[in-house]
Design an enzyme around this catalytic site. Structure first.
Site, PDB file in Angstrom:
ATOM      1  N   LYS A   1      13.989  43.865   9.955  1.00  0.00           N
ATOM      2  CA  LYS A   1      14.018  42.454   9.547  1.00  0.00           C
ATOM      3  C   LYS A   1      15.289  42.133   8.764  1.00  0.00           C
ATOM      4  O   LYS A   1      15.922  41.112   8.958  1.00  0.00           O
ATOM      5  CB  LYS A   1      12.765  42.175   8.702  1.00  0.00           C
ATOM      6  CG  LYS A   1      12.769  40.897   7.911  1.00  0.00           C
ATOM      7  CD  LYS A   1      12.512  39.725   8.796  1.00  0.00           C
ATOM      8  CE  LYS A   1      12.390  38.414   8.059  1.00  0.00           C
ATOM      9  NZ  LYS A   1      12.745  38.376   6.675  1.00  0.00           N
TER      10      LYS A   1
ATOM     11  N   HIS B   1       5.577  45.143   5.250  1.00  0.00           N
ATOM     12  CA  HIS B   1       5.674  46.210   4.243  1.00  0.00           C
ATOM     13  C   HIS B   1       4.685  47.331   4.563  1.00  0.00           C
ATOM     14  O   HIS B   1       5.010  48.511   4.449  1.00  0.00           O
ATOM     15  CB  HIS B   1       5.350  45.671   2.846  1.00  0.00           C
ATOM     16  CG  HIS B   1       6.261  44.593   2.347  1.00  0.00           C
ATOM     17  ND1 HIS B   1       5.859  43.284   2.230  1.00  0.00           N
ATOM     18  CD2 HIS B   1       7.540  44.625   1.919  1.00  0.00           C
ATOM     19  CE1 HIS B   1       6.858  42.553   1.746  1.00  0.00           C
ATOM     20  NE2 HIS B   1       7.895  43.346   1.557  1.00  0.00           N
TER      21      HIS B   1
HETATM   22  P1  AMP Z   1      11.398  42.946   0.540  1.00  0.00           P
HETATM   23  O1  AMP Z   1      10.143  43.103  -0.257  1.00  0.00           O
HETATM   24  O2  AMP Z   1      11.548  41.605   1.181  1.00  0.00           O
HETATM   25  O3  AMP Z   1      12.626  43.412  -0.197  1.00  0.00           O
HETATM   26  O4  AMP Z   1      11.227  43.933   1.761  1.00  0.00           O
HETATM   27  C1  AMP Z   1      10.988  45.304   1.548  1.00  0.00           C
HETATM   28  C2  AMP Z   1      11.156  46.031   2.852  1.00  0.00           C
HETATM   29  O5  AMP Z   1      10.231  45.524   3.816  1.00  0.00           O
HETATM   30  C3  AMP Z   1      12.560  45.836   3.448  1.00  0.00           C
HETATM   31  O6  AMP Z   1      12.999  47.076   3.983  1.00  0.00           O
HETATM   32  C4  AMP Z   1      12.320  44.832   4.528  1.00  0.00           C
HETATM   33  O7  AMP Z   1      13.244  44.897   5.593  1.00  0.00           O
HETATM   34  C5  AMP Z   1      10.933  45.208   5.001  1.00  0.00           C
HETATM   35  N1  AMP Z   1      10.309  44.094   5.708  1.00  0.00           N
HETATM   36  C6  AMP Z   1      10.227  42.802   5.289  1.00  0.00           C
HETATM   37  N2  AMP Z   1       9.658  42.040   6.244  1.00  0.00           N
HETATM   38  C7  AMP Z   1       9.393  42.861   7.301  1.00  0.00           C
HETATM   39  C8  AMP Z   1       8.836  42.664   8.599  1.00  0.00           C
HETATM   40  N3  AMP Z   1       8.417  41.479   9.011  1.00  0.00           N
HETATM   41  N4  AMP Z   1       8.723  43.748   9.411  1.00  0.00           N
HETATM   42  C9  AMP Z   1       9.154  44.965   8.999  1.00  0.00           C
HETATM   43  N5  AMP Z   1       9.700  45.215   7.801  1.00  0.00           N
HETATM   44  C10 AMP Z   1       9.820  44.178   6.957  1.00  0.00           C
END
Ligand code: AMP
Length: 284
Positions: free
Chosen positions: A147, A35
């Site tokens: 991801k 994030h």
């Molecule tokens: P989430 O909180 O899981 O909904 O993720 C929020 C954003 O962070 C989304 O766009 C995800 O794809 C991104 N994200 C989650 N994990 C990673 C990671 N390991 N590397 C890069 N972006 C990520």
């Protein structure tokens, strides 16, 4: 850093900064370095960076982990402040889905396979909440992680089709030094399961090596990942070798591909992917 709970307050903030360019990072909180990489980029590339923290109930299935999903708002706000976020929008569920809320946004065929197949209704929930968030924040650009590669393509299509006005930018997967893709759900993994989960990224890297040696046969690449990731304690849900723009499964050799997988390790559901023959910046 401003923190707003009400859509009307977030909207007022946005309207007052009409001249500024806004970079937006939607999240479900439990923030980690993945994030942070998105937030840093939004801060770097815009006058103002906005982060939303909202565990969106409509993208979870009835038997999924909505109630158990990790929540740690004070730590998340500290991360946002440290990285230079101008505004955090962290609404309650009733703010985003007040009584009588009935409208849902249904994405097209790109949302029906892979995660959409394994998690019916998931992308309707994602598209609906992002349409709401984009209409409140009205960002110039929104940053999403590779991801969740299918989500990136679904949101790029959504923003284009509904003229939401946001450029939807993909950012590389941040991994642990041993290859495991960072995920808020990794904190559910026992030490033992975390070790088993390494089979997933290793299998994808093995297929990447095959690709670098010239392998283009989708069936062989799929098989390589299937065999590599089929370790004890890892229950594979799917392995896909697909066109990186349409996510149509490849039947013939192609010069670009995305290999993605989903698996359960213990109780934890994990996803990962690699992009082959095309750079993330070309995905738009
Ligand atoms: P989430 O909180 O899981 O909904 O993720 C929020 C954003 O962070 C989304 O766009 C995800 O794809 C991104 N994200 C989650 N994990 C990673 C990671 N390991 N590397 C890069 N972006 C990520």
């Amino acid at each position: 850093m401003k923190v707003f709970r009400r859509a009307s307050d977030a909207r007022t903030f946005r309207t007052a900064s009409a001249a500024a360019s806004i970079g937006f990072v939607p999240t479900m909180g439990a923030l980690h370095s993945g994030h942070a990489s998105l937030i840093e980029r939004a801060v770097r590339e815009h006058d103002l960076a906005v982060v939303s923290i909202f565990v969106n109930p409509t993208q979870f299935g009835p038997n999924e982990d909505f109630a158990a999903y990790p929540r740690d708002e004070s730590a998340d706000l500290a991360v946002c402040a440290r990285l230079g976020t101008a505004m955090v929008f962290a609404p309650a569920v009733e703010e985003m889905y007040p009584p009588g809320d009935a409208t849902r946004v249904r994405p097209g065929p790109i949302a029906e396979r892979l995660e959409g197949g394994a998690r019916p209704g998931h992308f309707v929930g994602v598209a609906t909440v992002l349409t709401k968030l984009f209409s409140i924040v009205r960002p110039d650009a929104a940053y999403f992680g590779q991801k969740d590669f299918q989500q990136l393509r679904v949101v790029q299509t959504l923003s284009r089709d509904l003229h939401l006005g946001a450029r939807v930018v993909g950012c590389p997967i941040v991994r642990e030094p041993d290859g495991l893709a960072l995920s808020s759900r990794n904190r559910y993994l026992s030490t033992d399961d975390r070790q088993k989960a390494l089979a997933l990224s290793r299998a994808l890297f093995a297929a990447t090596d095959d690709w670098a040696r010239g392998e283009r046969e989708p069936e062989i690449l799929r098989d390589r990942v299937d065999r590599g990731a089929s370790a004890p304690g890892v229950a594979l849900e799917y392995v896909s070798v697909a066109d990186p723009l349409t996510l149509d499964e490849l039947a013939q050799p192609a010069e670009r591909a995305v290999i993605s997988l989903a698996a359960r390790v213990g109780e934890t559901r994990l996803i990962d992917n690699v992009l082959l023959g095309i750079r993330l910046e070309e995905i738009a």
